[in-house]
Design a protein around this motif. Structure first.
Motif, PDB file in Angstrom:
ATOM      1  N   GLY A 124       0.816  -1.205   0.000  1.00 55.63           N
ATOM      2  CA  GLY A 124       0.000   0.000   0.000  1.00 55.63           C
ATOM      3  C   GLY A 124       0.851   1.258   0.000  1.00 55.63           C
ATOM      4  N   LEU A 125       2.173   1.084  -0.010  1.00 51.74           N
ATOM      5  CA  LEU A 125       3.115   2.208   0.020  1.00 51.74           C
ATOM      6  C   LEU A 125       3.853   2.322  -1.306  1.00 51.74           C
ATOM      7  CD1 LEU A 125       4.602   1.489   3.548  1.00 51.74           C
ATOM      8  CD2 LEU A 125       2.850   3.189   2.966  1.00 51.74           C
ATOM      9  N   LYS A 126       4.349   3.533  -1.576  1.00 51.84           N
ATOM     10  CA  LYS A 126       5.101   3.786  -2.803  1.00 51.84           C
ATOM     11  C   LYS A 126       6.365   4.563  -2.480  1.00 51.84           C
ATOM     12  CE  LYS A 126       0.981   3.947  -5.659  1.00 51.84           C
ATOM     13  NZ  LYS A 126       0.201   4.706  -6.629  1.00 51.84           N
ATOM     14  N   GLU A 127       7.365   4.424  -3.360  1.00 54.06           N
ATOM     15  CA  GLU A 127       8.568   5.247  -3.255  1.00 54.06           C
ATOM     16  C   GLU A 127       8.166   6.712  -3.384  1.00 54.06           C
ATOM     17  OE1 GLU A 127      12.427   2.994  -5.109  1.00 54.06           O
ATOM     18  OE2 GLU A 127      11.218   4.208  -6.434  1.00 54.06           O
ATOM     19  N   ALA A 128       8.753   7.563  -2.566  1.00 53.77           N
ATOM     20  CA  ALA A 128       8.441   8.996  -2.620  1.00 53.77           C
ATOM     21  C   ALA A 128       8.884   9.614  -3.939  1.00 53.77           C
ATOM     22  CB  ALA A 128       9.090   9.720  -1.445  1.00 53.77           C
ATOM     23  N   ASP A 129      10.071   9.246  -4.423  1.00 57.61           N
ATOM     24  CA  ASP A 129      10.622   9.875  -5.626  1.00 57.61           C
ATOM     25  C   ASP A 129       9.958   9.395  -6.920  1.00 57.61           C
ATOM     26  OD1 ASP A 129      12.344  11.340  -4.079  1.00 57.61           O
ATOM     27  OD2 ASP A 129      14.030   9.960  -4.341  1.00 57.61           O
TER      28      ASP A 129
END
Length: 137
Positions: A56-61
């Motif tokens: 449910g999370l993604k890389e910020a960049d």
């Protein structure tokens, strides 16, 4: 609202996204082997050796989705680590490789974006799971 439920699978030396609706368990097999319906295969199925769930999370960049068994590198000046994404009864966490410790996504996450970089995964980049002793041979 809960997180989006997605999976990817590792099988026969390749990683692939998996439609949850195409997964099934062969109850006639003693171990309840997990399969993916695949009309391109002789028996219409592919045996899944490892199923990985989306955190449910993604890389910020980059916005890349983070899955179980992804290997992340984190560095903020004060702290740095390399860790593999794991699942336990209480949720996803980061199992440190260097240093050998446990890290919490909450410490490196802001609004669902993780300030770490995916550098590989445990299946296609197993060498990243090895701890260097700091010496050159």
């Amino acid at each position: 609202m809960g997180r989006e439920i997605k999976f990817r699978a590792w099988d026969n030396g390749k990683m692939q996204k998996v439609d949850f609706n195409n997964l099934y368990v062969n109850r006639h097999h003693p171990t309840g082997t997990l399969y993916l319906r695949d009309e391109n295969k002789p028996f219409g199925e592919t045996h899944i050796t490892q199923l990985m769930q989306y955190t449910g999370l993604k890389e910020a960049d980059s916005g890349r989705e983070i899955y179980e068994k992804d290997i992340l590198s984190y560095e903020d000046g004060e702290e740095s680590f390399t860790a593999v994404v794991e699942w336990s009864d209480w949720g996803f966490y980061l199992k440190g490789i260097a240093p050998n410790d446990v890290f919490d996504f909450a410490d490196i996450t802001d609004r669902g974006k993780v300030s770490a970089t995916i550098i590989g995964n445990a299946f296609t980049h197993p060498h990243l799971l090895e701890v260097s002793d700091g010496t050159d041979n």
